[in-house]
Scaffold this motif. Structure first.
Motif, PDB file in Angstrom:
ATOM      1  N   ILE A 108       0.884  -1.166   0.000  1.00 29.62           N
ATOM      2  CA  ILE A 108       0.000   0.000   0.000  1.00 29.62           C
ATOM      3  C   ILE A 108       0.921   1.215   0.000  1.00 29.62           C
ATOM      4  N   ALA A 109       1.167   1.769  -1.204  1.00 28.89           N
ATOM      5  CA  ALA A 109       2.127   2.862  -1.322  1.00 28.89           C
ATOM      6  C   ALA A 109       1.862   3.664  -2.593  1.00 28.89           C
ATOM      7  N   GLY A 110       2.319   4.904  -2.590  1.00 29.21           N
ATOM      8  CA  GLY A 110       2.230   5.752  -3.772  1.00 29.21           C
ATOM      9  C   GLY A 110       3.386   5.482  -4.717  1.00 29.21           C
ATOM     10  N   GLY A 111       3.456   6.218  -5.812  1.00 31.34           N
ATOM     11  CA  GLY A 111       4.388   5.978  -6.907  1.00 31.34           C
ATOM     12  C   GLY A 111       5.835   5.741  -6.540  1.00 31.34           C
ATOM     13  N   ALA A 112       6.498   6.736  -5.965  1.00 33.68           N
ATOM     14  CA  ALA A 112       7.935   6.630  -5.701  1.00 33.68           C
ATOM     15  C   ALA A 112       8.224   5.596  -4.620  1.00 33.68           C
ATOM     16  N   VAL A 113       7.430   5.566  -3.562  1.00 31.96           N
ATOM     17  CA  VAL A 113       7.645   4.622  -2.462  1.00 31.96           C
ATOM     18  C   VAL A 113       7.341   3.201  -2.953  1.00 31.96           C
ATOM     19  N   ARG A 114       6.315   3.038  -3.771  1.00 35.48           N
ATOM     20  CA  ARG A 114       5.959   1.718  -4.309  1.00 35.48           C
ATOM     21  C   ARG A 114       7.104   1.135  -5.127  1.00 35.48           C
ATOM     22  N   ALA A 115       7.734   1.975  -5.951  1.00 30.41           N
ATOM     23  CA  ALA A 115       8.858   1.514  -6.774  1.00 30.41           C
ATOM     24  C   ALA A 115       9.986   0.979  -5.904  1.00 30.41           C
ATOM     25  N   VAL A 116      10.300   1.665  -4.816  1.00 33.41           N
ATOM     26  CA  VAL A 116      11.374   1.234  -3.918  1.00 33.41           C
ATOM     27  C   VAL A 116      10.978  -0.065  -3.204  1.00 33.41           C
ATOM     28  N   MET A 117       9.748  -0.133  -2.707  1.00 37.55           N
ATOM     29  CA  MET A 117       9.303  -1.312  -1.945  1.00 37.55           C
ATOM     30  C   MET A 117       9.264  -2.573  -2.808  1.00 37.55           C
ATOM     31  N   THR A 118       8.725  -2.462  -4.015  1.00 34.74           N
ATOM     32  CA  THR A 118       8.649  -3.643  -4.886  1.00 34.74           C
ATOM     33  C   THR A 118      10.048  -4.062  -5.336  1.00 34.74           C
ATOM     34  N   SER A 119      10.922  -3.101  -5.602  1.00 35.98           N
ATOM     35  CA  SER A 119      12.294  -3.424  -6.002  1.00 35.98           C
ATOM     36  C   SER A 119      13.075  -4.092  -4.870  1.00 35.98           C
ATOM     37  N   ALA A 120      12.768  -3.718  -3.625  1.00 34.47           N
ATOM     38  CA  ALA A 120      13.467  -4.287  -2.468  1.00 34.47           C
ATOM     39  C   ALA A 120      12.944  -5.668  -2.107  1.00 34.47           C
ATOM     40  N   GLY A 121      11.786  -6.044  -2.633  1.00 39.37           N
ATOM     41  CA  GLY A 121      11.224  -7.361  -2.340  1.00 39.37           C
ATOM     42  C   GLY A 121      10.283  -7.369  -1.157  1.00 39.37           C
ATOM     43  N   VAL A 122       9.822  -6.191  -0.714  1.00 36.28           N
ATOM     44  CA  VAL A 122       8.844  -6.113   0.369  1.00 36.28           C
ATOM     45  C   VAL A 122       7.474  -6.372  -0.256  1.00 36.28           C
ATOM     46  N   GLN A 123       6.755  -7.391   0.261  1.00 43.27           N
ATOM     47  CA  GLN A 123       5.465  -7.755  -0.333  1.00 43.27           C
ATOM     48  C   GLN A 123       4.274  -7.228   0.454  1.00 43.27           C
ATOM     49  N   ASN A 124       4.446  -7.023   1.751  1.00 38.77           N
ATOM     50  CA  ASN A 124       3.348  -6.555   2.604  1.00 38.77           C
ATOM     51  C   ASN A 124       3.828  -5.382   3.447  1.00 38.77           C
ATOM     52  N   VAL A 125       3.340  -4.193   3.133  1.00 39.87           N
ATOM     53  CA  VAL A 125       3.759  -3.012   3.887  1.00 39.87           C
ATOM     54  C   VAL A 125       2.721  -1.908   3.708  1.00 39.87           C
ATOM     55  N   LEU A 126       2.536  -1.108   4.760  1.00 38.15           N
ATOM     56  CA  LEU A 126       1.682   0.073   4.703  1.00 38.15           C
ATOM     57  C   LEU A 126       2.606   1.283   4.727  1.00 38.15           C
ATOM     58  N   THR A 127       2.387   2.233   3.829  1.00 38.90           N
ATOM     59  CA  THR A 127       3.243   3.417   3.796  1.00 38.90           C
ATOM     60  C   THR A 127       2.396   4.674   3.725  1.00 38.90           C
ATOM     61  N   LYS A 128       2.979   5.764   4.182  1.00 43.62           N
ATOM     62  CA  LYS A 128       2.333   7.066   4.059  1.00 43.62           C
ATOM     63  C   LYS A 128       3.413   8.093   3.783  1.00 43.62           C
ATOM     64  N   SER A 129       3.256   8.804   2.677  1.00 41.29           N
ATOM     65  CA  SER A 129       4.195   9.862   2.337  1.00 41.29           C
ATOM     66  C   SER A 129       3.666  11.163   2.912  1.00 41.29           C
ATOM     67  N   LEU A 130       4.442  11.775   3.798  1.00 42.27           N
ATOM     68  CA  LEU A 130       4.053  13.021   4.458  1.00 42.27           C
ATOM     69  C   LEU A 130       4.942  14.135   3.951  1.00 42.27           C
ATOM     70  N   GLY A 131       4.419  15.331   3.845  1.00 43.04           N
ATOM     71  CA  GLY A 131       5.235  16.457   3.386  1.00 43.04           C
ATOM     72  C   GLY A 131       5.217  16.559   1.879  1.00 43.04           C
ATOM     73  N   THR A 132       6.386  16.605   1.279  1.00 39.26           N
ATOM     74  CA  THR A 132       6.520  16.871  -0.140  1.00 39.26           C
ATOM     75  C   THR A 132       6.085  15.689  -1.007  1.00 39.26           C
ATOM     76  N   ALA A 133       5.758  15.980  -2.261  1.00 37.08           N
ATOM     77  CA  ALA A 133       5.439  14.943  -3.237  1.00 37.08           C
ATOM     78  C   ALA A 133       6.548  14.830  -4.274  1.00 37.08           C
ATOM     79  N   ASN A 134       7.634  15.592  -4.091  1.00 36.78           N
ATOM     80  CA  ASN A 134       8.768  15.559  -5.004  1.00 36.78           C
ATOM     81  C   ASN A 134       9.394  14.164  -4.977  1.00 36.78           C
ATOM     82  N   PRO A 135       9.407  13.440  -6.123  1.00 32.98           N
ATOM     83  CA  PRO A 135       9.885  12.056  -6.099  1.00 32.98           C
ATOM     84  C   PRO A 135      11.328  11.890  -5.617  1.00 32.98           C
ATOM     85  N   HIS A 136      12.196  12.856  -5.880  1.00 34.67           N
ATOM     86  CA  HIS A 136      13.586  12.761  -5.420  1.00 34.67           C
ATOM     87  C   HIS A 136      13.652  12.726  -3.897  1.00 34.67           C
ATOM     88  N   ASN A 137      12.954  13.666  -3.242  1.00 39.99           N
ATOM     89  CA  ASN A 137      12.974  13.726  -1.781  1.00 39.99           C
ATOM     90  C   ASN A 137      12.232  12.552  -1.161  1.00 39.99           C
TER      91      ASN A 137
END
Length: 166
Positions: A108-137
């Protein structure tokens, strides 16, 4: 100090997170170039990295991003298919909250965080992006959170106890 991981010994898959068209205004007109933000990872071994590449054309920018990402790979402490504990990563105004989730939840993640989680092999995780939406940060904050993850053996060693005592 973290040791450098060799990219050749992993089965790395790349994922493009963002492509940005940049225009520089010069005397003769406008110079266009592209910046690509790329995440690479091996889901089987919990290794992930990110990089940014800039070039006159998109494919070259992506290739440069992949090469940069392979240079800063990090190993992540995972428990089965999720993360060991809740953690908050920070970078600039980007804050990313990662929470472990039970089996079957998915990522359960948005664009940038989802890319990192799936690439790392995490299959079950809840995420929340707080603050900026800038993909680099957001990606840098996610990596900050992932680096903070500690496994039971590490915590037991720090406390001077055995894993069974925890």
């Amino acid at each position: 100090m973290k040791k450098k991981l060799d990219a050749n010994q992993y089965n790395l898959k790349d994922q493009v997170v963002a492509i940005n068209r940049v225009t520089k205004v010069v005397k003769g007109g406008k110079n266009m170039s592209f910046a690509a933000l790329v995440v690479v990872g091996d889901a089987g071994s919990g290794v992930v990295g990110y990089g940014s590449g800039k070039a006159k054309e998109v494919p070259q920018a992506i290739r440069k991003g992949i090469e940069a990402a392979k240079k800063n790979l990090v190993k992540i402490n995972l428990t089965d298919t999720t993360i060991p504990h809740q953690v908050l990563g920070r970078f600039g105004s980007g804050h990313v909250l990662l929470k472990p989730a039970p089996e079957g939840t998915g990522v359960i993640a948005g664009g940038a965080v989802r890319a990192v989680m799936t690439s790392a092999g995490v299959q079950n995780v809840l995420t929340k992006s707080l603050g900026t939406a800038n993909p680099h940060n957001v990606i840098k904050a996610t990596f900050d959170a992932l680096i903070q993850l500690r496994d039971k053996a590490e915590v037991a060693n720090t406390r001077g106890k055995t894993v069974e005592e925890l």
